[in-house]
Design an enzyme around this catalytic site. Structure first.
Site, PDB file in Angstrom:
ATOM      1  NE  ARG A 150      88.068  13.392  12.373  1.00  0.00           N
ATOM      2  CZ  ARG A 150      86.985  12.658  12.276  1.00  0.00           C
ATOM      3  NH1 ARG A 150      86.498  12.078  13.356  1.00  0.00           N
ATOM      4  NH2 ARG A 150      86.377  12.486  11.140  1.00  0.00           N
ATOM      5  CB  THR A 163      95.656   7.952  13.400  1.00  0.00           C
ATOM      6  OG1 THR A 163      95.670   9.390  13.427  1.00  0.00           O
ATOM      7  CG2 THR A 163      96.926   7.448  12.743  1.00  0.00           C
ATOM      8  CG  ASP A 195      84.726  18.051   6.466  1.00  0.00           C
ATOM      9  OD1 ASP A 195      84.805  19.208   6.939  1.00  0.00           O
ATOM     10  OD2 ASP A 195      85.686  17.263   6.462  1.00  0.00           O
ATOM     11  CG  ASP A 234      85.723  20.000   3.386  1.00  0.00           C
ATOM     12  OD1 ASP A 234      86.679  20.787   3.493  1.00  0.00           O
ATOM     13  OD2 ASP A 234      85.854  18.771   3.253  1.00  0.00           O
TER      14      ASP A 234
HETATM   15  C1  PRP Z   1      86.461  18.340  12.510  1.00  0.00           C
HETATM   16  C2  PRP Z   1      85.600  19.072  13.520  1.00  0.00           C
HETATM   17  C3  PRP Z   1      86.297  18.775  14.804  1.00  0.00           C
HETATM   18  C4  PRP Z   1      86.798  17.373  14.587  1.00  0.00           C
HETATM   19  C5  PRP Z   1      85.888  16.417  15.291  1.00  0.00           C
HETATM   20  O1  PRP Z   1      87.589  19.060  12.213  1.00  0.00           O
HETATM   21  O2  PRP Z   1      85.468  20.438  13.236  1.00  0.00           O
HETATM   22  O3  PRP Z   1      87.354  19.648  15.119  1.00  0.00           O
HETATM   23  O4  PRP Z   1      86.758  17.125  13.182  1.00  0.00           O
HETATM   24  O5  PRP Z   1      86.384  15.135  15.185  1.00  0.00           O
HETATM   25  P1  PRP Z   1      86.875  14.298  16.451  1.00  0.00           P
HETATM   26  O6  PRP Z   1      85.858  14.503  17.533  1.00  0.00           O
HETATM   27  O7  PRP Z   1      86.913  12.894  15.939  1.00  0.00           O
HETATM   28  O8  PRP Z   1      88.236  14.802  16.841  1.00  0.00           O
HETATM   29  P2  PRP Z   1      88.636  18.574  11.101  1.00  0.00           P
HETATM   30  O9  PRP Z   1      89.707  17.752  11.716  1.00  0.00           O
HETATM   31  O10 PRP Z   1      87.890  17.972   9.960  1.00  0.00           O
HETATM   32  O11 PRP Z   1      89.334  19.928  10.691  1.00  0.00           O
HETATM   33  P3  PRP Z   1      88.714  21.272  10.026  1.00  0.00           P
HETATM   34  O12 PRP Z   1      87.904  21.948  11.090  1.00  0.00           O
HETATM   35  O13 PRP Z   1      89.941  22.031   9.678  1.00  0.00           O
HETATM   36  O14 PRP Z   1      87.891  20.861   8.836  1.00  0.00           O
HETATM   37  N1  URA Z   2      84.204  16.207  11.469  1.00  0.00           N
HETATM   38  C1  URA Z   2      83.226  16.671  10.656  1.00  0.00           C
HETATM   39  O1  URA Z   2      83.328  17.773  10.090  1.00  0.00           O
HETATM   40  N2  URA Z   2      82.130  15.899  10.493  1.00  0.00           N
HETATM   41  C2  URA Z   2      81.992  14.711  11.096  1.00  0.00           C
HETATM   42  O2  URA Z   2      80.958  14.063  10.918  1.00  0.00           O
HETATM   43  C3  URA Z   2      83.036  14.254  11.935  1.00  0.00           C
HETATM   44  C4  URA Z   2      84.128  15.033  12.107  1.00  0.00           C
END
Ligand code: PRP
Ligand code: URA
Length: 215
Positions: free
Chosen positions: A110, A114, A206, A209
């Site tokens: 994400r 944006t 997160d 993380d």
């Molecule tokens: C997080 C989560 C989803 C996304 C959800 O991933 O694991 O994939 O955000 O958010 P959305 O519904 O608003 O799209 P992130 O982009 O943080 O990446 P990561 O899994 O690499 O930490």
């Molecule tokens: N992605 C995450 O990991 N946590 C949230 O709360 C939203 C998006």
């Protein structure tokens, strides 16, 4: 305000074991090791429910006592598709239940400004159109990542799609229901709302993380 009762294709998994494990997962004091174990266990419990309607066929088995007619899985094969990177935490639990499943990967992150998903990787089983698909990602926040993943899969011929998320925001459910036809969403809880940074409230922080210890 989303009321999932208006969405017949959204299932909130109220099972006590799931709710108990989810509470520990949310706790900021839960460390990475326990967090990973809980994500794996929750994914396994979710897969148990998401496979409830898989087809069975009769077969014959000779037990030590006698021959009998029993049932075995006979429907389509399964593909588990984690959305990278946090979705990876849910794969092993599902593979313990369905060891023959193939695993495809969709890489999305994400954009922090944006909040829109950015694709960086996609590798799927060749016969994706013939498989029952379980997309897995712990978080459904704005819904942008899940909707993009569903679109990638549809573009490559995917038909039967289930989305398994540990936590959903109402906004994310609305977005996936609005943009994706004919998919079923499984979640352990629908939380209150998104904050200004697009994080689920109360949420669990997160997920990537916390799984991988990157913060
Ligand atoms: C997080 C989560 C989803 C996304 C959800 O991933 O694991 O994939 O955000 O958010 P959305 O519904 O608003 O799209 P992130 O982009 O943080 O990446 P990561 O899994 O690499 O930490
Ligand atoms: N992605 C995450 O990991 N946590 C949230 O709360 C939203 C998006």
């Amino acid at each position: 305000m989303t009321d999932v009762r208006d969405y017949p294709n959204v299932l909130v998994m109220e099972h006590p074991l799931i709710q108990h494990k989810l509470s520990i997962l949310r706790d900021e004091k839960t460390g990475a090791k326990e967090f990973r174990e809980l994500v794996k266990e929750l994914a396994m419990l979710m897969a148990y429910e998401a496979t409830r309607n898989f087809q069975l066929a009769e077969t014959t088995v000779k037990t030590p006592v006698t021959e009998t007619t029993t049932k075995v899985l006979a429907g389509k094969k399964v593909a588990v598709i984690p959305i990278l990177r946090a979705g990876l935490g849910m794969v092993d639990g599902i593979l313990e239940l369905i060891p023959a499943a193939k695993v495809g990967h969709v890489g999305l992150y994400r954009d922090p400004e944006t909040l829109r998903p950015v694709e960086y990787y996609c590798k799927l089983p060749e016969d994706i159109g013939e498989r029952d698909i379980l997309i897995v990602d712990p978080m459904l926040a704005t819904g942008g990542s899940a909707a993009a993943a569903v679109q990638f899969l549809r573009d490559r011929g995917a038909k039967e799609i289930n989305l398994l998320v540990l936590l959903a925001a109402p906004e994310g459910i609305d977005e996936v229901v609005r943009t994706c036809d004919n998919i079923k969403i499984y979640t352990c809880a629908v939380d209150s709302h998104l904050n200004d940074h697009g994080y689920i409230v109360p949420g669990l922080g997160d997920a990537g993380d916390r799984l991988f210890g990157t913060k």
